[in-house]
Structures are given as C-alpha cells and as structure tokens.
Design an enzyme around this catalytic site. Sequence first.
Site, mmCIF file in Angstrom:
data_model
loop_
_atom_site.group_PDB
_atom_site.id
_atom_site.type_symbol
_atom_site.label_atom_id
_atom_site.label_comp_id
_atom_site.label_asym_id
_atom_site.label_seq_id
_atom_site.Cartn_x
_atom_site.Cartn_y
_atom_site.Cartn_z
ATOM 1 N N ASN A 120 0.783 -1.242 0.000
ATOM 2 C CA ASN A 120 0.000 0.000 0.000
ATOM 3 C C ASN A 120 0.812 1.288 0.000
ATOM 4 O OD1 ASN A 120 0.543 -0.898 2.701
ATOM 5 N ND2 ASN A 120 -0.761 0.734 3.412
ATOM 6 N N GLU A 126 5.302 -4.310 12.009
ATOM 7 C CA GLU A 126 4.398 -3.172 11.761
ATOM 8 C C GLU A 126 3.159 -3.739 11.093
ATOM 9 O OE1 GLU A 126 4.895 -0.020 12.597
ATOM 10 O OE2 GLU A 126 6.860 -0.433 13.453
ATOM 11 N N CYS A 186 -2.796 1.588 6.779
ATOM 12 C CA CYS A 186 -2.790 0.945 8.100
ATOM 13 C C CYS A 186 -3.336 1.846 9.197
ATOM 14 C CB CYS A 186 -1.397 0.458 8.450
ATOM 15 S SG CYS A 186 -0.183 1.777 8.465
HETATM 16 P P1 NAD Z 1 0.602 -9.135 3.575
HETATM 17 O O1 NAD Z 1 0.786 -9.507 4.989
HETATM 18 O O2 NAD Z 1 -0.303 -9.935 2.723
HETATM 19 O O3 NAD Z 1 2.010 -9.113 2.806
HETATM 20 C C1 NAD Z 1 3.100 -8.331 3.266
HETATM 21 C C2 NAD Z 1 4.385 -8.901 2.700
HETATM 22 O O4 NAD Z 1 4.616 -10.197 3.268
HETATM 23 C C3 NAD Z 1 4.396 -9.091 1.176
HETATM 24 O O5 NAD Z 1 5.673 -8.731 0.688
HETATM 25 C C4 NAD Z 1 4.179 -10.597 1.043
HETATM 26 O O6 NAD Z 1 4.692 -11.108 -0.170
HETATM 27 C C5 NAD Z 1 4.970 -11.115 2.235
HETATM 28 N N1 NAD Z 1 4.641 -12.470 2.679
HETATM 29 C C6 NAD Z 1 3.462 -13.121 2.602
HETATM 30 N N2 NAD Z 1 3.574 -14.361 3.138
HETATM 31 C C7 NAD Z 1 4.850 -14.496 3.565
HETATM 32 C C8 NAD Z 1 5.582 -15.523 4.201
HETATM 33 N N3 NAD Z 1 5.021 -16.683 4.519
HETATM 34 N N4 NAD Z 1 6.882 -15.319 4.500
HETATM 35 C C9 NAD Z 1 7.459 -14.132 4.213
HETATM 36 N N5 NAD Z 1 6.822 -13.123 3.590
HETATM 37 C C10 NAD Z 1 5.526 -13.290 3.285
HETATM 38 O O7 NAD Z 1 0.151 -7.587 3.576
HETATM 39 P P2 NAD Z 1 -0.328 -6.676 2.365
HETATM 40 O O8 NAD Z 1 -1.674 -7.140 1.906
HETATM 41 O O9 NAD Z 1 0.759 -6.512 1.357
HETATM 42 O O10 NAD Z 1 -0.447 -5.271 3.131
HETATM 43 C C11 NAD Z 1 -1.553 -4.912 3.875
HETATM 44 C C12 NAD Z 1 -1.308 -5.033 5.356
HETATM 45 O O11 NAD Z 1 -0.158 -4.306 5.750
HETATM 46 C C13 NAD Z 1 -2.452 -4.429 6.145
HETATM 47 O O12 NAD Z 1 -2.777 -5.265 7.222
HETATM 48 C C14 NAD Z 1 -1.879 -3.119 6.641
HETATM 49 O O13 NAD Z 1 -2.492 -2.591 7.785
HETATM 50 C C15 NAD Z 1 -0.457 -3.492 6.882
HETATM 51 N N6 NAD Z 1 0.393 -2.303 6.925
HETATM 52 C C16 NAD Z 1 0.959 -1.936 8.117
HETATM 53 C C17 NAD Z 1 1.734 -0.773 8.178
HETATM 54 C C18 NAD Z 1 2.395 -0.333 9.448
HETATM 55 O O14 NAD Z 1 3.370 0.402 9.360
HETATM 56 N N7 NAD Z 1 1.911 -0.728 10.606
HETATM 57 C C19 NAD Z 1 1.929 -0.016 7.034
HETATM 58 C C20 NAD Z 1 1.321 -0.433 5.855
HETATM 59 C C21 NAD Z 1 0.563 -1.584 5.805
#
Ligand code: NAD
Length: 483
Positions: free
Chosen positions: A156, A252, A286
């Site tokens: 995002n 995060e 987020c």
């Molecule tokens: P996601 O958890 O689906 O994926 C995040 C990352 O993890 C991607 O690069 C994905 O390829 C990787 N991933 C997935 N499975 C994995 C595994 N088994 N091992 C290692 N890596 C793996 O999240 P998303 O849909 O890309 O993003 C949305 C989420 O991120 C929302 O929940 C949002 O709130 C959160 N977010 C948090 C912050 C923060 O700073 N707190 C900022 C932005 C987004």
Amino acid sequence: MTTQTAVQGMYLAGEWMTREAKIDVYDPHDQSMICSVPSASAEDMLLAIKEAKLGMKIAAELPVYKRMEILHRAAGYVGEHRDRFARTIAKEGSKTITEARGEVERCIETLRISAEEARRINGETIPFDQRPGSEDRLGYYFRFPVGIIGAITPFNDPLNLVAHKMGPAIAAGNAIIVKPASVTPLSALLLAEAFDHAGLPPKILSVITGSGSKVGDVLVTHPDVRMISFTGGLETGEKITHQAGLKKISMELGSNSPVIVLKDADLAHAVSATVSGSFSAAGQNCIGVQRVYIQESIYDTFERLFVEQTAAISVGDKMLETTNMGPMINENEARRVESWVEEAVGKGANLLTGGMRDGAYYAPTVLTHVAKDCTIAQQEIFGPVVLLYPVRDLDEAIDLSNSVNYGLHAGIFTENLENAFEAITRLQVGGLMINDSSDYRIDGMPFGGVKGSGIGREGVKSSILEMTEPRVVSFKLKHRKHE
Ligand code: NAD
C-alpha cells in the site's frame, strides 16, 4: 508504461539480474500488464544472503559521513526523478497520482532523516560505581549494527515503507535484503536504482522479487539474517514471528483505527478530517479510519455531513489530477470487502452510501448499526468502508475503541483538555491524534502499535535503535584513587 526497472530486473547484491521465471505486474485500474519482474527462486535468496554476509562488513566499515553522503545522494536521485517514481507508484498500486506524489516527497524526507540520524547513533557512559566493588570501573556502551536485515514490505505504500527499511538500515551500517510485495515490486526496484546511482557499495543492498512463501520463507528462517523487519498484515506477521526463531523482530501490522468525536468538537473540521482519513489510498492504509464513535447529541448532524462529503468523493482514473480515490489493489480484495459489507447488511447494518463494486473499484461506503459479531466490526477492513456509532460519552467511546485486538493509531476531536488527557491515558494505541483523525504520521516520529498491531517502532530514529545492538565496554583501572 515501461519503466527502466522492467529492463534491469531485480537487484541482487549490486547487480541487476533477470530470470526466465517472471512475475507480471498489473495496473489494478484495468488489469493491463505494466511489466514483468523476475520471480526469484530460493537459491536466489540464498545467494543474496551469502553476498550480504560480505556486505555487512563493508557496510559496518563505511564511515558515517560516507553513509550520510550516499543517503543524501539517493534522496537527490529520487527528487530528480520524482515524476517517474510517482507514476510508478500510481500505476502499480492503488494510489492516485496526487497521493503518489505525496509518497515520493515523504520518501525523500525519510532518506534525508536517515542521513541526519546516522550522525546521532550514540552510546552513553555507565556509572559502574553504583555497585560496591566496582569503584575501579569506568565505561560506556556503543551501538553496533545487527548485521543482515531481512525486510518484507506491503503493497500500500510501495516506496516510502521500503525507504523506512533501507534508510535506517544503511544509516546504521547494516546490509539489507528487501522482499517487496509481489503485486507492487517496481517502486522498491526504483529505490534500489537510486542507491545504485548514489554509489552504495555492492553487496550491501538486495531487492529480491518473488513470492512470500518461496523466497520470504528463506529470508525469515535463515540463521545469518539477524533481524526481520516486517510490515504487513497480522496473519502474515504471526506466521513470520513463529518461523523466525531466535532473531530480532520488528512487526508493523494492521489496525481498524477508531476516531472519537465529542460534542465540544469543531464539527466541520472533525467531519472533513475524518472523511479524508477514511478513504485515502482507497482505505488501504494501516492508520486509515474504520470506526467512528460520535457523541449522541451531535450524531445526526455528523452523520449527515459525513455521508454528504463521502458521496462527493470522485472515484476513477488514478492518473487524473481530479480523481480523489482509485481502485483497490485487485478485484479479489474488492470482492472480499464486498462480502464483508454484505455480511454486515445481512445482520442488520444500514448502508448509508456506497456498497457498490466494479472490478477492483469499491465505492466509498458508510455503514451504521453494525452488529458486534460482524467480521467488519472486529477485523481490519483495509478498504474504503467506515462504521459510524453513536456513544453516550467519552467513557463508552474509549471502551469500544479498546474492544478490538488492534492498537495502532486513534484520533479524538474535542476542545476540552481533560477529555484529551483521559483519552491519552486510556486508549490502547501507539499514537493518538488530538483534533485529527488517526491518519496522521510524519516520518521522523516513533511509529507502531500495541496488541495485534505489532512489536517495536519504526520512524527513522526508532528503527535505527532496533537495527543496532548496544555493546558495553568496561575499563578496570589499577590505580583509581577514591577520596
Ligand atoms: P501481507 O501480509 O499480505 O504481505 C506483506 C508482505 O509479506 C508481502 O511482501 C508478502 O509477499 C509477504 N509475505 C506473505 N507471506 C509471507 C511468508 N510466509 N513469508 C514471508 N513473507 C511473506 O500484507 P499486504 O496485503 O501486502 O499489506 C496490507 C497489510 O499491511 C495491512 O494489514 C496493513 O495494515 C499493513 N500495513 C501496516 C503498516 C504499518 O506500518 N503498521 C503499514 C502499511 C501496511
């Protein structure tokens, strides 16, 4: 659109590499293919880790002034190419071109703050003589880099959240391997290009494009990777935490942020700030607003104004300057949001506006009377949907705000200091915005959450603390005299 990254491939220890296996990157607006990037294998990730073992020594030996020069040059490169960076963010993701430009400026700032913070990685002296028998000791601690950092980032904010890993890691003298989200890998590759041009020595940085389960797993479980810095969803974060074993972890994660509006608030301001905080990046944010608790006496007016302003949001082509909101990241995500809204309506919720899907587009949506046991009332919606609730008083608003397993940011609108301090003391969150929505952040503040929203803090200075380890030094003196 062709970007230079499409030609260059992924960035493995300072080399641009192509692979036969590819991941196609699509524009969610119309599902057109933008370009392909390598689909890295587990062997690619192992090679990146092997190179990073050499890279971490090079990084640690880089004098601070050189790290600062590199970070400033990388920021300069992003600035010179800001239009290409912004177009890439807008094309591969959900953001409008205006939102994407804002993200580019923040990325520049994140890198410049990283350069500045590099000169402030300080230790402290330690009064060893606080313990009887240690009168002959003097000493202090330094902070040393942890070594290799594995960074995993979401879709995002595909540029600035990567900058929040690379900037502090390089400032602190670490090697770093980034695995960006598979749906938005291009912005991360552009940032690698910026560091390449800035003269970052090879082997310090890799950006490996591939699936989370294939290459992410290798990164997370490898014993030579000393820290995992993850930004993404709760479910993935929990899985990674279990897999990672004995290493530093920074998480995060998501939230379903609450905003409280009390009867003494500036109502017009509260409405416009809360609408803006609800629908930026099509709600895929987020710290985006999900739940609004409004004191009963102003509820009807708030609801009317909120719905009016929500219905006026212009949704459409991301590349137009006049568009306020683009599509969700893909049709599957829009279908998920649709099904959560349908579940709530099926259980008695009122749909005041929105509720329509067209491909990856989901209309800005406002719900009331959402039952407690609905998915949307408990989980992170991560889409353009807001829930409005009337509340008796601040007490009830705080209890409801805390009633979920998340705690990233919250907002409260009130002109009364007592109310503000009550909220500061009792809300279970990592950040509270007084007279603003939850959707406020600058890149130089501690950022992170409690409960299911994460572990640790980002924000450049906080990240540097997480990405370094203290090393205590004690001198035992032979002839220390005591008066
Ligand atoms: P996601 O958890 O689906 O994926 C995040 C990352 O993890 C991607 O690069 C994905 O390829 C990787 N991933 C997935 N499975 C994995 C595994 N088994 N091992 C290692 N890596 C793996 O999240 P998303 O849909 O890309 O993003 C949305 C989420 O991120 C929302 O929940 C949002 O709130 C959160 N977010 C948090 C912050 C923060 O700073 N707190 C900022 C932005 C987004």
